[in-house]
Write a protein that holds these residues in place. Structure first.
Motif, PDB file in Angstrom:
ATOM      1  N   LYS A   1       6.009   7.959  10.296  1.00 20.10           N
ATOM      2  CA  LYS A   1       5.565   6.640  10.579  1.00 20.10           C
ATOM      3  C   LYS A   1       6.446   6.222  11.804  1.00 20.10           C
ATOM      4  N   GLU A   2       5.561   5.801  12.939  1.00 17.26           N
ATOM      5  CA  GLU A   2       6.215   5.429  13.945  1.00 17.26           C
ATOM      6  C   GLU A   2       7.282   6.330  14.505  1.00 17.26           C
ATOM      7  N   GLY A   3       7.232   7.774  14.241  1.00 16.99           N
ATOM      8  CA  GLY A   3       8.028   8.847  14.813  1.00 16.99           C
ATOM      9  C   GLY A   3       9.002   9.208  13.920  1.00 16.99           C
ATOM     10  N   LYS A   4       9.226   8.569  12.780  1.00 14.52           N
ATOM     11  CA  LYS A   4      10.409   8.902  11.689  1.00 14.52           C
ATOM     12  C   LYS A   4       9.635   9.336  10.509  1.00 14.52           C
ATOM     13  N   GLU A   5      10.214  10.448   9.982  1.00 11.51           N
ATOM     14  CA  GLU A   5       9.696  11.027   8.659  1.00 11.51           C
ATOM     15  C   GLU A   5       9.897  10.257   7.568  1.00 11.51           C
ATOM     16  N   ILE A   6       8.798  10.322   6.673  1.00 12.62           N
ATOM     17  CA  ILE A   6       8.662   9.474   5.455  1.00 12.62           C
ATOM     18  C   ILE A   6       8.776  10.408   4.380  1.00 12.62           C
ATOM     19  N   ALA A   7       9.638  10.054   3.360  1.00 16.80           N
ATOM     20  CA  ALA A   7       9.731  11.030   2.241  1.00 16.80           C
ATOM     21  C   ALA A   7       8.508  11.045   1.336  1.00 16.80           C
ATOM     22  N   LEU A   8       8.043  12.199   1.008  1.00 17.28           N
ATOM     23  CA  LEU A   8       6.944  12.402   0.176  1.00 17.28           C
ATOM     24  C   LEU A   8       7.130  12.759  -1.301  1.00 17.28           C
ATOM     25  N   HIS A   9       6.865  12.242  -2.284  1.00 17.45           N
ATOM     26  CA  HIS A   9       7.008  12.589  -3.752  1.00 17.45           C
ATOM     27  C   HIS A   9       5.841  12.845  -4.370  1.00 17.45           C
ATOM     28  N   ASP A  10       5.436  13.867  -4.700  1.00 17.17           N
ATOM     29  CA  ASP A  10       4.205  14.265  -5.184  1.00 17.17           C
ATOM     30  C   ASP A  10       3.210  13.872  -4.362  1.00 17.17           C
ATOM     31  N   ASN A  11       3.368  14.390  -3.051  1.00 12.72           N
ATOM     32  CA  ASN A  11       2.385  13.833  -1.861  1.00 12.72           C
ATOM     33  C   ASN A  11       2.053  12.249  -1.823  1.00 12.72           C
ATOM     34  N   LYS A  12       2.946  11.634  -2.318  1.00 14.00           N
ATOM     35  CA  LYS A  12       2.540  10.049  -2.127  1.00 14.00           C
ATOM     36  C   LYS A  12       3.943   9.398  -1.561  1.00 14.00           C
ATOM     37  N   THR A  13       3.695   8.414  -0.985  1.00 16.75           N
ATOM     38  CA  THR A  13       4.599   7.562  -0.090  1.00 16.75           C
ATOM     39  C   THR A  13       5.252   6.723  -0.970  1.00 16.75           C
TER      40      THR A  13
ATOM     41  N   TYR B   1       1.110  -1.312   0.173  1.00 16.88           N
ATOM     42  CA  TYR B   1      -0.129  -0.121   0.207  1.00 16.88           C
ATOM     43  C   TYR B   1       0.825   1.160  -0.161  1.00 16.88           C
ATOM     44  N   TYR B   2       0.152   2.393  -0.360  1.00 14.92           N
ATOM     45  CA  TYR B   2       0.970   3.563  -0.256  1.00 14.92           C
ATOM     46  C   TYR B   2      -0.082   4.595   0.069  1.00 14.92           C
ATOM     47  N   ILE B   3       0.401   5.729   0.796  1.00 15.41           N
ATOM     48  CA  ILE B   3      -0.440   6.624   1.090  1.00 15.41           C
ATOM     49  C   ILE B   3      -0.433   8.000   0.170  1.00 15.41           C
ATOM     50  N   GLU B   4      -1.347   8.457  -0.061  1.00 16.44           N
ATOM     51  CA  GLU B   4      -1.539   9.863  -1.051  1.00 16.44           C
ATOM     52  C   GLU B   4      -2.286  10.789  -0.143  1.00 16.44           C
ATOM     53  N   ILE B   5      -1.758  11.687  -0.145  1.00 16.96           N
ATOM     54  CA  ILE B   5      -2.252  13.203   0.359  1.00 16.96           C
ATOM     55  C   ILE B   5      -2.883  14.199  -0.700  1.00 16.96           C
ATOM     56  N   LEU B   6      -4.153  14.022  -0.661  1.00 14.58           N
ATOM     57  CA  LEU B   6      -4.754  15.034  -1.694  1.00 14.58           C
ATOM     58  C   LEU B   6      -5.338  16.433  -1.262  1.00 14.58           C
ATOM     59  N   SER B   7      -4.727  17.167  -1.961  1.00 14.73           N
ATOM     60  CA  SER B   7      -4.750  18.841  -1.516  1.00 14.73           C
ATOM     61  C   SER B   7      -4.355  19.596  -2.839  1.00 14.73           C
ATOM     62  N   LYS B   8      -5.094  20.829  -2.727  1.00 11.69           N
ATOM     63  CA  LYS B   8      -4.790  21.638  -3.829  1.00 11.69           C
ATOM     64  C   LYS B   8      -3.376  22.365  -3.591  1.00 11.69           C
ATOM     65  N   THR B   9      -2.617  22.596  -4.467  1.00 12.77           N
ATOM     66  CA  THR B   9      -1.469  23.066  -4.226  1.00 12.77           C
ATOM     67  C   THR B   9      -1.432  24.373  -3.728  1.00 12.77           C
ATOM     68  N   ASP B  10      -1.108  24.907  -2.558  1.00 18.21           N
ATOM     69  CA  ASP B  10      -0.674  26.072  -2.050  1.00 18.21           C
ATOM     70  C   ASP B  10       0.428  26.137  -1.434  1.00 18.21           C
ATOM     71  N   GLU B  11       1.134  27.359  -1.635  1.00 15.73           N
ATOM     72  CA  GLU B  11       2.445  27.453  -1.054  1.00 15.73           C
ATOM     73  C   GLU B  11       2.441  27.792   0.370  1.00 15.73           C
ATOM     74  N   THR B  12       1.597  28.086   1.008  1.00 15.82           N
ATOM     75  CA  THR B  12       1.343  28.387   2.443  1.00 15.82           C
ATOM     76  C   THR B  12       1.005  27.053   3.375  1.00 15.82           C
ATOM     77  N   ILE B  13       0.804  26.051   2.728  1.00 14.39           N
ATOM     78  CA  ILE B  13       0.470  24.859   3.360  1.00 14.39           C
ATOM     79  C   ILE B  13       1.277  23.759   2.925  1.00 14.39           C
ATOM     80  N   SER B  14       2.165  23.159   3.828  1.00 17.06           N
ATOM     81  CA  SER B  14       2.979  22.017   3.457  1.00 17.06           C
ATOM     82  C   SER B  14       2.763  20.804   4.426  1.00 17.06           C
ATOM     83  N   PHE B  15       3.224  19.757   4.114  1.00 19.08           N
ATOM     84  CA  PHE B  15       2.897  18.470   4.640  1.00 19.08           C
ATOM     85  C   PHE B  15       4.060  17.675   5.040  1.00 19.08           C
TER      86      PHE B  15
END
Length: 170
Positions: free
Chosen positions: A111-123, A93-107
């Motif tokens: 996972k379990e306290g460790k940062e996961i890299a997002l590529h085009d808001n997908k893991t 599985y992979y996780i996708e974050i769906l959102s309009k692109t806005d430069e004021t909001i970032s994500f």
């Protein structure tokens, strides 16, 4: 008594009948068969379809009003139900974050306290093995940077988290 001559036509018929009889006997003993064959195969199977189980448990809806710079949204992905039943197939599985692109909001996703890299808001793809109970805990950090905003109006934006799963190929 006088012998009658057997006509030539009658001799030919007898000779042809004898030849046909010999051919039939020869074919009978030679093992060749003149006929059609019909066969049917009936195969019955009683099989169950393996059931993939992937459950996403999430927090209540979060509303960001701009008072805090950072907000956190917790959710988890697991391969079992409350009754203890686990998935019968290996899943990715992979996780996708769906959102309009806005430069004021970032994500940022953890996972379990460790940062996961997002590529085009997908893991990247992650695995859920069959037969083992597994729960992955995630925390989505939503950062709102007011200094990057050029607009006077409020930002009205929905953010959705989608979990896409697929059965692993054997």
């Amino acid at each position: 008594m006088k012998k009658q001559k057997v006509p030539l036509k009658k001799k030919k018929q007898e000779l042809i009948l004898i030849l046909i009889g010999m051919i039939i006997v020869a074919l009978f003993f030679s093992g060749y068969s003149l006929g059609k064959e019909y066969s049917a195969t009936n195969i019955e199977a009683n099989a169950k379809i393996a059931e993939p189980i992937l459950v996403v448990e999430n927090s209540p809806v979060l509303e960001i009003n701009g008072r805090k710079e950072r907000e956190y949204y917790d959710f988890r992905v697991k391969n079992h139900r409350e009754n203890g039943e686990t998935t019968q197939v290996d899943l990715t599985y992979y996780i996708e974050i769906l959102s309009k692109t806005d430069e004021t909001i970032s994500f940022k996703l953890y996972k379990e306290g460790k940062e996961i890299a997002l590529h085009d808001n997908k893991t990247e793809n992650m695995k859920m093995p069959k037969g083992e109970m597994q729960e992955d805990y995630y925390k989505l950090e939503i950062v709102y940077d007011k200094t990057k905003s050029k607009s006077i109006e409020d930002i009205l934006q929905d953010v959705q988290i989608k979990v896409h799963s697929e059965q692993m190929k054997v």
